[in-house]
Design a protein around this motif. Structure first.
Motif, short mmCIF file in Angstrom:
data_model
loop_
_atom_site.label_atom_id
_atom_site.label_comp_id
_atom_site.label_asym_id
_atom_site.label_seq_id
_atom_site.Cartn_x
_atom_site.Cartn_y
_atom_site.Cartn_z
N UNK A 77 0.83 24.23 28.73
CA UNK A 77 1.43 25.61 29.36
C UNK A 77 0.81 26.30 28.34
N UNK A 78 0.58 27.55 28.47
CA UNK A 78 -0.26 28.73 28.04
C UNK A 78 0.46 29.96 28.15
N UNK A 79 0.55 29.56 26.18
CA UNK A 79 1.90 30.47 26.04
C UNK A 79 1.34 32.32 25.60
N UNK A 80 2.36 32.79 25.14
CA UNK A 80 2.40 34.27 25.35
C UNK A 80 3.25 34.42 23.79
N UNK B 188 0.02 22.39 25.28
CA UNK B 188 0.14 23.75 24.36
C UNK B 188 -0.72 25.00 24.14
N UNK B 189 -1.36 25.83 24.65
CA UNK B 189 -2.29 26.28 23.96
C UNK B 189 -1.92 28.16 24.44
N UNK B 190 -2.63 28.88 24.21
CA UNK B 190 -2.17 30.45 23.71
C UNK B 190 -2.36 30.94 22.64
N UNK C 172 1.26 16.60 23.05
CA UNK C 172 -0.30 15.56 22.52
C UNK C 172 -1.48 16.65 21.95
N UNK C 173 -1.29 17.98 22.54
CA UNK C 173 -3.32 18.79 22.25
C UNK C 173 -2.26 20.30 22.27
N UNK C 174 -2.91 20.68 21.12
CA UNK C 174 -2.34 22.28 20.97
C UNK C 174 -3.31 22.85 20.53
N UNK C 175 -3.91 24.05 21.65
CA UNK C 175 -5.09 24.67 20.71
C UNK C 175 -5.03 26.03 21.77
#
Ligand code: 5AD
Ligand code: SF4
Length: 425
Positions: A32-35, A66-68, A88-91
Motif C-alpha cells: 500500500x502506498x498511502x497518502x 504499508x508505506x507512504x 509485515x512491513x511498515x516503511x
C-alpha cells in the motif's frame, strides 16, 4: 507524486523478479502506498488494509507492506501496527528506495517490522520505475516542501526541499524520450522552488529551457506552481519553449485574502488574480487550472463568496476542489472557528456547481477549434481513441487505428456535456 512513487515500488518489485498479480487473492506481496493529505485518504487506506485481514489469516505467507505519507506521520506507524497487527512491513516516504532490502529482510527473518527514516537527506534515488502511463512519464525535479501552508501535512511527511541536479533530470528525460515517451511531467510540490538549494543556483525556468533543448518530439508539463512565485520569467519561458505546454496548474486555494493570510499562503486574492492576468497576457491560449479549498477555519460566508467571485472571474480551465480536512500537527488544526461539516458540504456543492458550469462553457467554446492531441488510449471494440490537447483536455476521436503515442491535429466537432469529440485532420 504518489502515483509516481507507486511506479517506483512496482519497478523495485519487477527488478526482483516479481510480476503484477491479477488480484489480491493471488498476490504474494501487497504494497500500500498511502497518502495523508486529507482524512478520507487515510480512512480509505485503513479500510483497504483492514479488508485483507481474512486473506492474511488464510495465507500467512502473503506479505503485506504499508508505506507512504500516512506512515511517515509521527507515531502513526505504531498506531497502524496496533490496529492491524498482520502488517509485515511498515516503511516511510524517505526509505521507499530501500524497499528491496526491506522485503528481503522480511523474507529472510520472517519477522514483521517498522522501518521509518526521519532523515529526508538520507533518501536515495530509486533506480527502477515501472512506467504505467505510456506515452506519458512522470519525473521528479525535487522532493519536499518548505512552505508550511497552515493546513498542509506535506512539509511534515516529506521534509525540506531537495532539488535533483539539472543533469539528473535532463538525463532521465533524455532516456525516456529515447524509449519513445512523448509527454514528460516534471514533478515537485512547488516547482518554483526548484534549484534554491543547488550550487550554482538555477531556477525552474532555466531547467525548463534545458529540458526543452533535448532532441525529439515530446511535450513538457509540470506541476505544481505556487501563486506567490509565478513570475514573468517563467511565463516568457513557457511561451518561448516550443515543447512546453501552454498550461499552468496554479492552486489559488481561496479567493479571500483574510483566509489566504491564515493559510500562510503569502499572497492576497488580488495578487493571484494579477498573476492569472499576467499568464494570460504573456502565454498564448494558456490553460490555467487550480486547487480550491472550502471550509478552512474561520472562513465566513463572505470569505466563501469571495472564492466564488474569484472563480467566476478567473474562468479556470479546470479545478480540483477540496473540503478542508484538519491534519494533526498542522497549525490550522488547532485554530478556533473550525467550520461546521454541513456548512462545508453546502459550500463545496456550490463551488463544484459553479466550476462545472465554467467547464461546460469552455467545452462548448472549444467546438470548431483545432488542437494537437497526443493519443493515450484506444478502445478497440468501439474504435474510440482518447488523448489530450496541450491544456490537458481529453478529446475523443473515432478511428480505425490504434494511434497511442502519436500526435495528430484534431478538429473539435462536438461537445457532449463537457466530453469533447473530434476528427483527425
Ligand atoms: N484539507 C483539504 N485539502 C488539502 N489540500 C492540502 N491539504 C489539505 C487539507 N488539509 C489540498 C490543497 C492542495 C491539494 C494538493 O490538496 O488544495 O493544493
Ligand atoms: Fe502543502 Fe503548501 Fe507545500 Fe503545497 S506549497 S505542499 S499546499 S505546504
Amino acid at each position: 507524486m504518489n502515483e509516481h512513487e507507486s511506479e517506483k515500488l512496482g519497478g523495485i518489485l519487477e527488478n526482483m523478479g516479481y510480476i503484477e498479480a491479477e488480484n489480491t487473492e493471488s498476490a504474494d506481496v501487497i504494497v500500500f502506498n498511502t497518502c495523508c493529505i486529507r482524512e478520507n485518504a487515510e480512512q480509505r487506506a485503513e479500510g483497504n488494509i483492514g479488508a485483507l485481514k481474512k486473506l492474511k489469516k488464510s495465507n500467512k505467507n502473503k506479505i503485506i507492506a504499508v508505506g507512504g505519507c500516512m506512515t511517515q506521520q509521527k507515531g502513526r506507524a505504531e498506531l497502524l501496527k496496533k490496529k492491524f497487527p498482520f502488517i509485515d512491513i511498515i516503511f516511510g516516504t524517505h526509505n521507499l528506495a530501500d524497499f528491496e532490502s526491506l522485503l528481503k529482510r522480511k523474507l529472510e527473518t520472517g519477522k514483521s517490522f517498522i522501518e521509518i527514516s526521519s532523515d529526508e537527506y538520507s533518501m536515495k534515488e530509486c533506480n527502477y520505475v515501472s512506467r504505467k502511463m505510456f506515452p506519458s512519464a512522470l519525473v521528479n525535479v525535487m522532493y519536499g516542501c518548505n512552505n508550511f501552508c497552515s493546513y498542509c501535512i506535506v512539509p511534515y511527511v516529506r521534509g525540506r526541499e531537495r532539488s535533483r541536479t539539472p543533469e539528473n533530470v535532463v538525463n532521465e528525460v533524455k532516456s525516456l524520450v529515447e524509449k519513445g515517451f512523448k509527454e514528460i511531467t516534471l514533478l515537485g510540490q512547488n516547482v518554483d522552488s526548484y534549484g534554491k538549494d543547488l550550487t550554482p543556483s538555477i531556477d525552474f525556468a532555466d531547467l525548463l529551457k534545458m529540458v526543452n533543448g533535448i532532441d525529439g518530439k515530446f511535450r513538457i508539463r509540470f506541476m505544481s506552481n505556487h501563486p506567490k512565485d509565478v513570475n514573468e520569467k517563467l511565463c516568457n519561458t513557457i511561451k518561448e519553449c516550443d515543447k512546453v505546454c501552454n498550461s499552468v496548474h496554479f492552486p489559488i486555494q481561496s479567493g479571500s485574502s483574510k483566509v489566504l493570510k491564515d493559510m500562510n499562503r503569502r499572497y492576497l486574492g488580488i495578487d493571484s488574480m494579477n498573476k492569472i492576468e499576467m499568464m494570460r497576457s504573456i502565454i498564448p491560449n494558456v490553460y490555467v487550472t487550480t486547487d480550491i479549498m472550502v471550509g478552512f477555519p474561520g472562513e465566513t460566508e463572505e470569505d466563501f463568496n469571495e472564492t466564488l467571485e474569484f472563480t467566476k472571474k478567473a474562468r479556470f480551465n479546470g479545478a480540483f476542489t477540496f473540503v478542508y480536512s484538519p491534519r494533526k500537527g498542522t497549525k490550522a488544526a488547532e485554530m478556533p472557528n473550525q467550520v461546521d461539516e454541513n456548512v462545508k458540504k453546502e459550500r463545496i456543492i456550490k463551488l463544484v456547481d459553479l466550476q462545472n458550469s465554467i467547464n461546460l462553457e469552455h467545452s462548448l467554446n472549444a467546438v470548431g477549434k483545432q488542437v494537437t492531441v497526443l493519443f493515450e488510449s484506444f478502445n478497440e471494440k468501439d474504435g474510440l481513441l482518447s488523448g489530450r490537447d496541450e491544456g490537458g483536455k481529453v478529446i475523443n476521436v473515432y478511428h480505425n487505428k490504434n494511434l497511442i503515442g502519436e500526435f495528430k491535429n484534431v478538429k473539435i466537432t462536438k461537445a457532449n456535456g463537457i466530453t469533447l469529440y473530434g476528427e483527425i485532420i
